[in-house]
Design a protein around this motif. Structure first.
Motif, PDB file in Angstrom:
ATOM      1  N   UNK A  78       0.844  -1.242  -0.036  1.00 26.30           N
ATOM      2  CA  UNK A  78       0.096   0.065  -0.021  1.00 26.30           C
ATOM      3  C   UNK A  78       0.937   1.210   0.303  1.00 26.30           C
ATOM      4  N   UNK A  79       1.911   1.080   0.669  1.00 24.66           N
ATOM      5  CA  UNK A  79       2.872   2.161   0.701  1.00 24.66           C
ATOM      6  C   UNK A  79       3.267   2.634  -0.893  1.00 24.66           C
ATOM      7  N   UNK A  80       3.778   1.371  -1.616  1.00 21.18           N
ATOM      8  CA  UNK A  80       4.140   1.894  -2.746  1.00 21.18           C
ATOM      9  C   UNK A  80       2.895   2.273  -3.565  1.00 21.18           C
ATOM     10  N   UNK A  81       1.759   1.493  -3.666  1.00 24.43           N
ATOM     11  CA  UNK A  81       0.900   2.207  -4.348  1.00 24.43           C
ATOM     12  C   UNK A  81       0.298   3.531  -4.120  1.00 24.43           C
ATOM     13  N   UNK A  82       0.457   3.852  -2.847  1.00 24.00           N
ATOM     14  CA  UNK A  82       0.016   5.305  -2.527  1.00 24.00           C
ATOM     15  C   UNK A  82       1.017   6.509  -2.620  1.00 24.00           C
ATOM     16  N   UNK A  83       2.091   6.064  -2.914  1.00 27.73           N
ATOM     17  CA  UNK A  83       3.185   6.915  -3.486  1.00 27.73           C
ATOM     18  C   UNK A  83       4.048   7.357  -2.278  1.00 27.73           C
ATOM     19  N   UNK A  84       3.910   6.781  -1.254  1.00 33.20           N
ATOM     20  CA  UNK A  84       4.636   6.999  -0.010  1.00 33.20           C
ATOM     21  C   UNK A  84       6.170   6.742  -0.368  1.00 33.20           C
ATOM     22  N   UNK A  85       6.341   5.539  -0.666  1.00 34.53           N
ATOM     23  CA  UNK A  85       7.571   5.130  -0.732  1.00 34.53           C
ATOM     24  C   UNK A  85       8.343   6.033  -1.991  1.00 34.53           C
ATOM     25  N   UNK A 283       1.531  -4.276  -5.253  1.00 32.13           N
ATOM     26  CA  UNK A 283       1.485  -3.134  -6.111  1.00 32.13           C
ATOM     27  C   UNK A 283       1.666  -3.830  -7.630  1.00 32.13           C
ATOM     28  N   UNK A 284       1.383  -3.471  -8.703  1.00 26.59           N
ATOM     29  CA  UNK A 284       1.669  -3.755  -9.927  1.00 26.59           C
ATOM     30  C   UNK A 284       1.668  -2.693 -10.772  1.00 26.59           C
ATOM     31  N   UNK A 285       2.735  -2.450 -11.596  1.00 22.34           N
ATOM     32  CA  UNK A 285       2.717  -1.395 -12.510  1.00 22.34           C
ATOM     33  C   UNK A 285       3.248  -2.045 -13.649  1.00 22.34           C
ATOM     34  N   UNK A 286       2.946  -1.415 -15.084  1.00 21.36           N
ATOM     35  CA  UNK A 286       3.659  -1.610 -16.370  1.00 21.36           C
ATOM     36  C   UNK A 286       4.527  -0.279 -16.683  1.00 21.36           C
ATOM     37  N   UNK A 287       5.629  -0.656 -16.586  1.00 20.25           N
ATOM     38  CA  UNK A 287       6.502   0.455 -17.284  1.00 20.25           C
ATOM     39  C   UNK A 287       7.631  -0.177 -17.861  1.00 20.25           C
ATOM     40  N   UNK A 288       8.145   0.794 -18.890  1.00 18.52           N
ATOM     41  CA  UNK A 288       9.372   0.442 -19.650  1.00 18.52           C
ATOM     42  C   UNK A 288      10.501   0.756 -18.808  1.00 18.52           C
ATOM     43  N   UNK A 289      10.532   1.435 -17.448  1.00 18.99           N
ATOM     44  CA  UNK A 289      11.489   1.802 -16.727  1.00 18.99           C
ATOM     45  C   UNK A 289      12.123   0.717 -16.083  1.00 18.99           C
ATOM     46  N   UNK A 290      13.279  -0.175 -16.091  1.00 18.15           N
ATOM     47  CA  UNK A 290      13.522  -1.136 -15.160  1.00 18.15           C
ATOM     48  C   UNK A 290      13.692  -0.821 -13.831  1.00 18.15           C
ATOM     49  N   UNK A 291      14.028   0.360 -13.650  1.00 15.80           N
ATOM     50  CA  UNK A 291      14.055   0.979 -12.161  1.00 15.80           C
ATOM     51  C   UNK A 291      12.660   0.920 -11.384  1.00 15.80           C
ATOM     52  N   UNK A 292      11.679   1.313 -11.987  1.00 15.12           N
ATOM     53  CA  UNK A 292      10.361   0.856 -11.562  1.00 15.12           C
ATOM     54  C   UNK A 292       9.847  -0.388 -11.253  1.00 15.12           C
ATOM     55  N   UNK A 293      10.237  -1.054 -12.313  1.00 13.36           N
ATOM     56  CA  UNK A 293       9.690  -2.475 -12.273  1.00 13.36           C
ATOM     57  C   UNK A 293      10.548  -3.247 -11.191  1.00 13.36           C
ATOM     58  N   UNK A 295      11.816  -2.311  -8.199  1.00 10.16           N
ATOM     59  CA  UNK A 295      11.826  -1.840  -6.830  1.00 10.16           C
ATOM     60  C   UNK A 295      10.188  -1.707  -6.480  1.00 10.16           C
ATOM     61  N   UNK A 296       9.510  -1.392  -7.316  1.00  7.14           N
ATOM     62  CA  UNK A 296       8.020  -1.101  -7.130  1.00  7.14           C
ATOM     63  C   UNK A 296       6.999  -1.987  -7.310  1.00  7.14           C
ATOM     64  N   UNK A 297       7.417  -3.059  -7.973  1.00  5.32           N
ATOM     65  CA  UNK A 297       6.493  -4.374  -8.269  1.00  5.32           C
ATOM     66  C   UNK A 297       6.558  -5.238  -7.183  1.00  5.32           C
ATOM     67  N   UNK A 298       5.919  -4.928  -5.958  1.00  8.52           N
ATOM     68  CA  UNK A 298       6.286  -5.866  -4.942  1.00  8.52           C
ATOM     69  C   UNK A 298       5.114  -5.742  -3.941  1.00  8.52           C
ATOM     70  N   UNK A 299       5.368  -6.303  -2.742  1.00  3.55           N
ATOM     71  CA  UNK A 299       4.290  -6.015  -1.551  1.00  3.55           C
ATOM     72  C   UNK A 299       3.263  -6.908  -1.488  1.00  3.55           C
ATOM     73  N   UNK A 300       2.524  -6.749  -0.562  1.00  3.39           N
ATOM     74  CA  UNK A 300       1.059  -7.424  -0.285  1.00  3.39           C
ATOM     75  C   UNK A 300       1.400  -8.702   0.563  1.00  3.39           C
ATOM     76  N   UNK A 301       0.430  -9.046   1.345  1.00  4.76           N
ATOM     77  CA  UNK A 301       0.525 -10.194   2.186  1.00  4.76           C
ATOM     78  C   UNK A 301       0.688 -11.448   1.249  1.00  4.76           C
ATOM     79  N   UNK A 302       0.224 -11.448  -0.043  1.00  3.43           N
ATOM     80  CA  UNK A 302       0.391 -12.766  -0.875  1.00  3.43           C
ATOM     81  C   UNK A 302       1.765 -12.966  -1.171  1.00  3.43           C
TER      82      UNK A 302
END
Length: 468
Positions: A78-85, A283-293, A295-302
């Motif tokens: 949620x912190x990634x999706x919410x823009x906090x991180x 959190x899941x985002x689709x990006x051409x930027x390797x940095x975002x993919x 660090x920021x495609x992660x988290x969740x209880x699952x």
């Protein structure tokens, strides 16, 4: 001891063959090891019900770590999706010099862990942000992870708010403040030396001009995918403040995850139900930027379910070994060998490492390190403040060094770097171990008491001491 050694060799063989030869999950290897220990228990005429109770007790002793891990998974998503991180990373990139980044990350994580008393909470919040900043500077992630974990364990080992610090003082029958003061003899030099090492490596390893350019690109990518605002730093400040005020970590971290979902809806425009769902699926985002993919495609209880299974299997194994008597046999072997402060220090650390290696949790390692060697400290007239200090060095400090412990698994899963990859960069941990052993053999900060005979009852309080 022959039977104990056979079980230890069998355990290592199962782990090696399962992971390296058959490419099976480590969870299955630990599960199979249960039955290796049970086989020894049956040979010793123990009932299955008795062994199962030991297994369940072992799992019960580490359930707090499992619950914290669950809530941290929700918080990261949620912190990634919410823009906090992303906001923390963005503003960190804008003010931080790449060449002092490693030093700054170590100090920031150390101060956060000292204030909150939790390495898990530090790594799950400040640590994740430091990974993003370091990656954007072009610094290898294993080095950044080692820096973050080194800082996080300063407070886990030293803070009066830390559960392991309080537990160790209790197990060793030492006052909490006396325990912390004893650890300062080792930890303060280790912090200073580690700080210098991180600072020197930053100046000589990091290319300032190249990294600044990459950081600028990372900031642009963050702005294009997230709404970045100083207000989004507020949830992180609230969570850290609540942890600092000694509110329970599980509800505080859960509250932080709720704030993250609110930010995802309010600041990032995510639908309310989806913002809540992210706490479980990540959190899941689709990006051409390797940095975002990265660090920021992660988290969740699952994302933590496999990690939780691993910890449960490791905790169960530790409970089985204690019930069968393997840990007691190791203790008896140490009692005969450790006849001076140097050997006694090593034996305590090995006891902690065995607890982590076979028990899979810091709590188990603190129990094994203290109980295996406490009688020898009394016999040799060495104050239990030395025992408590060495127990932390062998138990708490070695926890993230073993891939299947609760700490090792958490660090690898949260930071996205495997245990064996970040292990060479745990410089604070290595310094604590080395300085503790040096003190033992050099007879530095080894305080003396009146030796206690074998037939005397264990002391419940710390006796008067004088410096050796």
């Amino acid at each position: 001891m022959v039977e104990v050694l056979a079980v230890m060799v069998g355990f290592i063989a199962i782990m090696f063959v399962s992971i390296n030869v058959l490419q099976l999950p480590i969870q299955l290897a630990l599960f199979a090891s249960w039955f290796l220990v049970m086989a020894l228990g049956l040979k010793l005429k123990l009932s299955y019900e008795n062994m199962q109770k030991g297994l369940i007790d072992g799992i019960h002793n580490g359930m707090e770590a499992v619950l914290v891990l669950t809530t941290v998974g929700a918080l990261i998503g949620t912190w990634i999706a919410g823009g906090i991180v992303p906001s923390i990373i963005y503003y960190g990139l804008s003010v931080m010099n790449p060449q002092i980044f490693l030093f700054a990350a170590f100090i920031i994580c150390a101060l956060t862990s000292l204030a909150t008393g939790t390495s898990f909470g530090t790594v799950g919040t400040a640590g994740v942000a430091m990974m993003g900043i370091g990656h954007s500077f072009g610094i290898p992630l294993p080095l950044v992870a080692g820096t973050v974990i080194s800082g996080a364990y300063v407070g886990d080992k030293m803070s009066p708010l830390s559960d392991t610090t309080v537990m160790t003082a209790s197990l060793c029958k030492v006052g909490l403040i006396d325990h912390i003061r004893s650890m300062m003899w080792v930890s303060v030099p280790a912090i200073l030396i580690a700080s210098v090492l991180f600072l020197v490596v930053g100046f000589f390893y990091v290319d300032d001009s190249a990294d600044t350019s990459r950081a600028t690109m990372a900031m642009q990518a963050l702005e294009s995918h997230f709404t970045v605002s100083p207000w989004l730093l507020l949830p992180a400040a609230i969570v850290i403040l609540l942890l600092t005020r000694r509110f329970p970590s599980i509800p505080v971290i859960t509250f932080g995850a709720v704030l993250g979902s609110i930010c995802a809806w309010w600041a990032q425009g995510i639908a309310p139900i989806e913002a809540i769902r992210i706490a479980y699926v990540g959190n899941a985002i689709e990006s051409d930027v390797e940095f975002l993919n990265t660090l920021l495609n992660r988290g969740g209880i699952e994302s933590m379910l496999g990690v939780i299974a691993l910890i449960l299997f490791a905790l169960g194994l530790g409970g089985l070994m204690e019930r069968v008597g393997i840990l007691q046999s190791i203790s008896n072997g140490f009692l005969r060998w450790a006849n001076n402060p140097g050997r006694l220090t090593i034996s305590t650390m090995l006891g902690g490492f065995f607890g982590n290696f076979f028990g899979g949790a810091a709590y188990v390692s603190l129990i094994t390190a203290s109980t295996i060697t406490e009688k020898n400290y009394d016999k040799q007239g060495i104050d239990r403040r030395v025992l408590s200090r060495n127990t932390e060095a062998g138990g708490t400090i070695t926890t993230p060094m073993v891939p299947w412990t609760d700490g090792g698994v958490f660090m690898a899963a949260t930071l996205g770097v495997s245990t064996l990859t970040y292990l060479p960069f745990l410089w604070f941990h290595m310094l604590v171990i080395a300085i503790s052993i040096f003190y033992g053999f050099a007879n530095i900060a080894i305080w003396r008491t009146q030796p206690i005979p074998d037939d005397a009852p264990s002391a419940g309080t710390t006796p008067s001491v004088q410096t050796s």
